[in-house]
Scaffold this active site. Structure first.
Site, short mmCIF file in Angstrom:
data_model
loop_
_atom_site.label_atom_id
_atom_site.label_comp_id
_atom_site.label_asym_id
_atom_site.label_seq_id
_atom_site.Cartn_x
_atom_site.Cartn_y
_atom_site.Cartn_z
N GLU A 270 28.32 -26.61 15.83
CA GLU A 270 28.58 -25.19 16.06
C GLU A 270 27.32 -24.46 16.50
O GLU A 270 27.00 -23.38 16.01
CB GLU A 270 29.17 -24.55 14.80
CG GLU A 270 30.46 -25.22 14.35
CD GLU A 270 31.12 -24.57 13.15
OE1 GLU A 270 30.41 -23.99 12.32
OE2 GLU A 270 32.35 -24.65 13.05
N ASP A 343 38.46 -28.82 8.81
CA ASP A 343 37.56 -27.76 8.34
C ASP A 343 38.15 -26.92 7.22
O ASP A 343 38.53 -25.77 7.46
CB ASP A 343 37.18 -26.87 9.54
CG ASP A 343 36.05 -25.90 9.22
OD1 ASP A 343 35.56 -25.94 8.09
OD2 ASP A 343 35.67 -25.12 10.10
N GLU A 371 37.19 -19.17 1.89
CA GLU A 371 37.08 -18.74 3.29
C GLU A 371 38.44 -18.78 4.00
O GLU A 371 38.74 -17.93 4.83
CB GLU A 371 36.09 -19.63 4.04
CG GLU A 371 35.98 -19.25 5.50
CD GLU A 371 35.12 -20.20 6.33
OE1 GLU A 371 34.51 -21.11 5.76
OE2 GLU A 371 35.08 -20.01 7.56
O1 GCW Z 1 34.46 -23.38 8.38
C1 GCW Z 1 33.28 -23.16 9.10
C2 GCW Z 1 32.80 -21.77 8.80
C3 GCW Z 1 31.40 -21.55 9.26
C4 GCW Z 1 30.52 -22.62 8.61
C5 GCW Z 1 31.03 -23.99 9.06
C6 GCW Z 1 30.23 -25.13 8.45
C7 GCW Z 1 28.34 -22.20 7.80
O2 GCW Z 1 33.65 -20.83 9.41
O3 GCW Z 1 30.97 -20.27 8.85
O4 GCW Z 1 29.17 -22.41 8.89
O5 GCW Z 1 32.36 -24.13 8.66
O6 GCW Z 1 30.74 -25.75 7.53
O7 GCW Z 1 29.12 -25.39 8.86
#
Ligand code: GCW
Length: 701
Positions: A270, A343, A371
């Site tokens: 990311e 995720d 989250e």
């Molecule tokens: O689910 C995603 C989140 C990101 C996070 C990423 C990760 C910290 O939306 O905010 O980054 O996972 O796990 O690296």
């Protein structure tokens, strides 16, 4: 009678009848601190001193002896294990081979007391399931806030250091009381500044505060730190100067924190930097870091959360990247794997990496912070999520190769074992986690990390007793509500294996329809749900992406076959016709509608349960949970209406007539544009949303 006496009598009468107002700041550590227990220890030390103090002030029973001993039975439990023997009338002896064991033994006794469970005689021995039980704080820690709203701000309040924020002590006690022994201070999207002297000074101060509670400090690091600090022109892991830089940086860190735990790395993920930027692999990067840490016995936790916008199913990518290098990682590398392959979705099957890297330690990463589960607005007990993952059989070495056993060292004999959870601890709310019940998710993570054989239900009950009351009339219905709560969330958000139906700009509400021209396809819901006129779901079978091929038999076959696939994961693995007959006898479409509706009805039921509990709870916490449940119900309806109405445009079939009708229409739902949930400055864009469901702005923090 003088005025003072009158006041005292009035206070006495009030005190004996009132449930005191509480704000949740004590967490589950609500034992009275007016005890004068007789506690003796055969040694002194800063951790033993904590154990003694906790017992002296809270233990209401007969004398307790704390003994550092060197017997075979006790040393076999390791430095953190302990035995407790004795009886209620004469007292108990806690024995351990090191200070930490005595600390955990002390909390064990106090937990028995607070749950009304001190037996007449006691003879137990305990040792933790994992050696490293670690929280990952996605905490800005002085860096720019570079992640989602749910994580903004810093629990550590670095601007106040070296003055120690009062919350540190309670944080340390809370963690020690459930066996957490490590913490990563900063976000995985790390700032390079964290490795500069100014910040290392702060890391040292924090480490000093946590050490007596047996908690080690770790840091997330940016792979390109030497470049971004302007000290080198490359961060290529095979470059000698880069290797030297990390070695000397690590040496420097250990001068500040002699028992520093190590690094957590989010590389090439990311947008973060990583070895790939220099044409190298994750293996090269991880081993370079490992070599720098090894002389100090530090470890590198290297995250497997990597994926690219390419043709390959995102759910397959971590496995493809890491599994072929099994056996080539240094012994102080641990691969940190999210529980599921994508995720942290409300429900995912296990990651195919569990059991598949047998020569390399692999650790689970759970997301304690909600989250993807309504932030701190929703009551969602995650004990069931964690348990579901840990108890899943990978079949790596035949039946019984659960995720727990493939990661705790028993199956593959790894010395370093670990388990991590992304913390939900906030610096800006009195009750620590935003929602009173979110504290339970911190609690259950620690308890399962200590002993993964405990049940989510037993832990929920333990938590309820300590956090609220031992009154059975409260404990039973509330525990039951917690045990159903995550399934309710899955039902009203993403039942039957659906995933990633979240809005593009936030992970709070639904936007299964969202298309953004500049977005990566794998960040959009349509990549995952694949709704069309025929049906719904992602074909990951042998005729599709063949993600099922990454699992061991017979999991591979059972997931891969439409008729044997666990229906909880059906749409994760299959593209299923709307008219397909489910195990219930209903069509897929009808079944989907039933799940969405059941989720809503469940939350309504939680409201009823909670309202009945009013007389057992102090008014402050009662009102807090009551108001959050109202938000949760309206969110559940929002989710149900949005998803059912949207999928209906493909299924073209009526919602079963015995179910509640939608309360909003699709066009109104589509107009909601909640760019970033906690951004109050974006309030204008939230106006529409506020009109419809007014209470949620603020995300619960
Ligand atoms: O689910 C995603 C989140 C990101 C996070 C990423 C990760 C910290 O939306 O905010 O980054 O996972 O796990 O690296």
């Amino acid at each position: 009678m003088n005025k003072l006496n009158l006041i005292l009598i009035a206070l006495f009468i009030m005190g004996s009848t009132m449930v005191y107002a509480e704000d949740g700041s004590l967490l589950w550590l609500r034992a009275k601190t007016d005890a004068h227990a007789q506690v003796v220890a055969n040694k002194q030390g800063r951790t033993i001193d904590v154990a003694v103090e906790e017992l002296q002030t809270q233990w209401q029973g007969a004398p307790v002896q704390l003994m550092i001993v060197n017997t075979k039975e006790v040393t076999a439990l390791g430095g953190e294990g302990f035995t407790i023997s004795g009886n209620k009338s004469k007292g108990f002896t806690i024995a351990a081979s090191a200070e930490a064991g005595l600390l955990y033994g002390a909390y064990y006794l106090l937990r028995l007391q607070e749950t009304n469970a001190v037996p007449a005689t006691l003879n137990v021995s305990e040792k933790p399931s994992y050696t490293i039980r670690i929280l990952n704080h996605w905490d800005s820690f002085g860096a720019e806030d570079n992640t989602r709203a749910a994580f903004r701000g810093s629990f550590w309040k670095p601007e106040e250091l070296p003055q120690i924020p009062a919350s540190y002590k309670q944080y340390a006690r809370a963690n020690a009381s459930i066996g957490i022994n490590a913490t990563v201070l900063n976000n995985v999207n790390a700032s390079p500044a964290v490795l500069t002297a100014r910040w290392l000074e702060k890391v040292k101060t924090i480490a000093n505060e946590l050490r007596p509670y047996n908690i080690k400090v770790y840091l997330s690091v940016d792979f390109a730190t030497p470049v971004r600090l302007g000290e080198l022109t490359t961060a290529d892991p095979l470059n000698k100067n880069v290797q030297k830089w990390w070695k000397s940086k690590v040496d420097e860190i250990y001068k500040y924190v002699p028992d520093f735990g190590g690094f957590l790395m989010k590389a090439n993920s990311e947008g973060t930097s990583g070895p790939r930027d220099y044409g190298r692999t994750h293996l090269d990067g991880a081993n370079m870091m490992a070599d720098a840490l090894a002389p100090h016995k530090g470890v590198i936790m290297w995250r497997a959360f990597v994926y690219d916008p390419n043709e390959t199913d995102r759910a397959k990518q971590a496995y493809l990247e890491f599994q072929p290098n099994d056996g080539k990682f240094r012994s102080n590398v641990i691969i940190q794997v999210k529980n599921g392959p994508v995720d942290f979705q409300p429900r995912e099957p296990i990651s195919s990496l569990f059991g598949a890297m047998q020569k390399t330690p692999v650790m689970v990463e759970f997301e304690i912070v909600q989250e993807y589960l309504g932030y701190a607005n929703h009551l969602a007990y995650l004990g069931t999520t964690f348990e579901e993952c840990l108890d899943t059989d990978t079949y790596a070495k035949g039946t019984g190769s659960t995720v727990a056993k493939t990661t705790d060292g028993t199956m593959f004999g790894h010395k370093i074992t670990a388990i991590s959870g992304v913390a939900n601890i906030r610096g800006n709310v009195a009750n620590w986690c935003g929602h009173q019940f979110a504290q339970a998710n911190w609690y259950v993570f620690g308890r399962l990390a200590w002993n993964h054989n405990l049940s989510a239900e037993a832990i929920a009950e333990e938590w309820v007793r300590q956090t609220f009351t031992n009154d059975e009339a409260f404990v039973l219905p509330v525990t039951d509500m917690m045990m159903r709560s995550r399934e309710a969330e899955v039902d009203f958000m993403m039942p039957l294996g659906l995933h990633h139906l979240f809005a593009f700009g936030h992970h709070y509400g639904p936007e299964p329809w969202v298309e953004v021209s500049f977005a990566r396809p794998d960040w959009l819901p349509s990549y995952y749900h694949k709704a069309d006129a025929v049906g719904l779901g992602y074909d990951r079978t042998i005729t599709g992406s063949n993600a099922v091929g990454q699992y061991f038999s017979p999991l591979r076959e059972s997931y891969g076959n439409l008729t044997t696939c666990d229906e909880r994961f059906l749409l994760w693995f299959h593209h299923v016709p709307w008219t397909y007959t489910m195990k219930s006898g209903r069509t897929l479409w009808d079944e989907l509608c039933y799940h969405y509706d059941r989720g809503v009805q469940e939350v309504r039921d939680f409201q009823k349960t909670w309202d009945r509990m009013e007389k057992y709870v102090d008014s402050e916490r009662f009102a807090h949970v009551q108001s959050r449940l109202r938000i949760q119900v309206s969110d559940a309806i929002w989710w149900r209406d949005a998803c059912v109405l949207y999928f209906q445009t493909f299924a073209k079939t009526p919602i079963p007539y015995n179910l509640e009708r939608p309360t909003m229409d699709l066009e109104t739902l589509k107009a909601i544009d909640l760019v970033d949930f906690n951004y109050r400055e974006k309030a204008d864009r939230n106006k529409e949303r506020e009109k419809i469901i007014p209470k949620i702005i603020g995300g619960g923090y």
